[in-house]
Design an enzyme around this catalytic site. Structure first.
Site, PDB file in Angstrom:
ATOM      1  N   ASP A  55       0.856  -1.172   0.000  1.00  0.00           N
ATOM      2  CA  ASP A  55       0.000   0.000   0.000  1.00  0.00           C
ATOM      3  C   ASP A  55       0.894   1.224   0.000  1.00  0.00           C
ATOM      4  OD1 ASP A  55      -2.002   2.101   0.831  1.00  0.00           O
ATOM      5  OD2 ASP A  55      -3.267   0.322   1.029  1.00  0.00           O
ATOM      6  N   ALA A  97       1.712   0.692  -6.123  1.00  0.00           N
ATOM      7  CA  ALA A  97       1.290  -0.565  -6.745  1.00  0.00           C
ATOM      8  C   ALA A  97       1.608  -0.614  -8.235  1.00  0.00           C
ATOM      9  CB  ALA A  97      -0.200  -0.794  -6.516  1.00  0.00           C
ATOM     10  N   ASP A 120      -7.513  -3.504  -4.668  1.00  0.00           N
ATOM     11  CA  ASP A 120      -8.565  -2.675  -4.091  1.00  0.00           C
ATOM     12  C   ASP A 120      -8.097  -1.226  -4.078  1.00  0.00           C
ATOM     13  OD1 ASP A 120     -10.905  -1.860  -2.884  1.00  0.00           O
ATOM     14  OD2 ASP A 120     -10.308  -2.514  -0.881  1.00  0.00           O
ATOM     15  N   CYS A 171     -14.182   1.317  -6.935  1.00  0.00           N
ATOM     16  CA  CYS A 171     -15.185   2.055  -6.162  1.00  0.00           C
ATOM     17  C   CYS A 171     -15.483   3.400  -6.827  1.00  0.00           C
ATOM     18  CB  CYS A 171     -14.747   2.230  -4.714  1.00  0.00           C
ATOM     19  SG  CYS A 171     -13.225   3.142  -4.507  1.00  0.00           S
TER      20      CYS A 171
END
Length: 157
Positions: A12, A41, A61, A101
């Protein structure tokens, strides 16, 4: 980890998120098999691929890439790059869990992006399952943007 994974590697960009993950691993007595490190990432997936790392499962994610309709094209390009490199990291029969999202990215566009990433990665993939947000984030019929989460569980075949 609680279901028997031999090792977990978390990446992360946010050090506070990593600190939270480390504390969570300790509380669950799985800190011996969990490694967490700070990295971008986009860069790290390329490095892992070039170095020959392979995984049984990769979970993507990312944060919302499209905060407006104008950003959808760039968001899909970013999602594709992440998914392309994640697919390359998977062992045969490996599983990719990939999420978006960004409510401006439609489910149709998300699936087309996954298809394109699979083609470019030269991987045949199948959808095992598709999911959305849980009941604690209800979808209002009058507000389509409340259906924001797209999640696909895929397998390399």
């Amino acid at each position: 980890a609680l279901r028997g994974a031999g090792s977990i590697e978390g990446i992360d960009v946010s050090e506070p998120a990593l600190a939270f993950a480390r504390r969570h691993a300790i509380k669950n007595n799985i800190d011996q098999i969990c490694r967490y490190r700070q990295a971008d990432a986009f860069q790290e997936l390329r490095i892992l691929d070039r170095s020959g790392h392979r995984y049984g499962m990769v979970i993507l994610d990312p944060p919302a890439f499209a905060r407006s309709r104008h950003a959808v094209q760039y968001a899909l390009a970013g999602y594709k790059e992440l998914n392309l490199h994640a697919l390359k990291l998977l062992e045969p029969e490996g599983v990719l869990v990939t999420c978006s999202c960004s409510h401006h990215v439609t489910e149709t566009d998300f699936l087309k992006m996954i298809q394109s990433a699979g083609r470019d990665a030269r991987r045949q993939i199948r959808i095992i399952e598709q999911r959305s947000q849980g009941p604690d984030h209800p979808v209002l019929v009058s507000m389509p943007e409340t259906r924001y989460l797209k999640c696909c569980i895929l397998q390399v075949i």
